[in-house]
Design a protein around this motif. Structure first.
Motif: not given
Length: 323
Positions: A191-195, A203-208
């Motif tokens: 899992a990753a939280l990507v900026n 700026n926002t983030t999404y999940a992988h």
């Protein structure tokens, strides 16, 4: 003067011996492979003309330098590069540059969330690594912990997805991966939280999220399956989910074969599902020289430059020698 010289010698010699004792077992290695590949490509464009192309390249050739068991900490340093840089133009590209010591990984290498477990050998080494078995390399400071039958890796990375935004969180990319072996199955979850930046430049983030399983069904045969989901900014244009399944088998006499199929679904409304299928075979000679052939077909691949969907068929032939 003689006494002083003798005392100095008795002090320096043990120090030199101590220094040698901590580095004498260090090992240095140089490796990689030389490869040449020829590809025959056929592309059918939705609402456009068909194209056919044949090309050859040696840019996938790579080399690595590795030094292990360094000092009392038994550190390992690795550098690896190839000539796939600048969009496959033959420029030198850094693949790995890292130090591994006491469970730490510092430098650039496979992401902690890289799904290497779901990969089968391919002639086209890009293969599925951008989709269901997403496996990219990033700069990082990461830690790996042995959990008794499982390994947990986590750290701070840079996935290169965002630029300076106008508002919202501005945090480093965070990634983690857990691998384990259960009987004849090799399992992975990452899992990753990507900026990144949204459609307004904020700026926002999404999940992988990604997971895979590899199961040995015979001494020379294995089944693999992977699933990956990644979100994106509020436009939803790059949100997707990809699922793949494949089989790899050793056929004896230096022969092996692999096959894999994948379906990739996009979150944007009106988008088409993309499918990929590849089959290949390899023959490795006793001398170490290896030849491979591969047929790959991709349907409904969206070309961002032309804003059109494409169907592509590629036939690749490769010769390779690893050293």
């Amino acid at each position: 003067m003689k006494l002083q010289h003798k005392i100095a010698g008795t002090i320096l010699l043990p120090l030199a011996a101590a220094a040698m004792s901590t580095t004498a077992h260090a090992e240095f290695s140089f490796g990689g492979y030389v490869a040449a590949e020829f590809s025959m490509d056929s592309t059918s464009v939705d609402g456009g003309s068909d194209t056919n192309d044949t090309s050859g390249s040696a840019v996938k050739s790579r080399f690595n330098l590795k030094k292990t068991n360094i000092g009392s900490s038994n550190a390992t340093i690795l550098f690896e590069g190839d000539y796939y840089g600048n969009g496959n133009q033959g420029n030198l590209r850094m693949r790995h540059a890292l130090v591994m010591v006491d469970g730490w990984k510092i430098g650039q290498t496979w992401s902690s969330a890289a799904n290497l477990n779901g990969i089968l050998p391919t002639v086209d080494f890009v293969g599925l690594t951008g989709t269901s078995v997403y496996a990219n390399r990033h700069p990082m400071i990461a830690r790996t912990m042995d959990m008794g039958g499982a390994k947990l890796s986590f750290g701070v990375e840079d996935w290169g997805k965002g630029t300076a935004g106008t508002d919202g969180p501005n945090i480093p990319d965070l990634a983690a991966g857990l691998s384990a072996n259960m009987g004849g199955a090799s399992l992975f979850a990452g899992a990753a939280l990507v900026n990144t930046n949204d459609s307004k430049g904020e700026n926002t983030t999404y999940a992988h999220l990604t997971a895979s399983a590899k199961v040995a069904v015979a001494d020379s045969m294995k089944l693999v399956g992977s699933v990956t989901h990644t979100g994106d900014d509020d436009t939803g244009t790059a949100e997707w989910t990809a699922v793949s399944a494949g089989v790899g088998a050793g056929l004896g006499g230096g022969l092996s074969a692999n096959a894999m199929a994948e379906v990739k679904s996009f979150g944007a409304s009106g988008s088409e599902d993309q499918t990929m299928v590849f089959v290949n075979a390899f023959y490795k000679m006793p001398s170490g020289l290896e030849f491979g052939v591969e047929l790959q077909n991709v349907t409904d691949s969206y070309n961002k430059t032309t804003a059109k969907y494409e169907d592509r068929t590629n036939f690749n032939v490769q010769g390779k020698f690893a050293f």
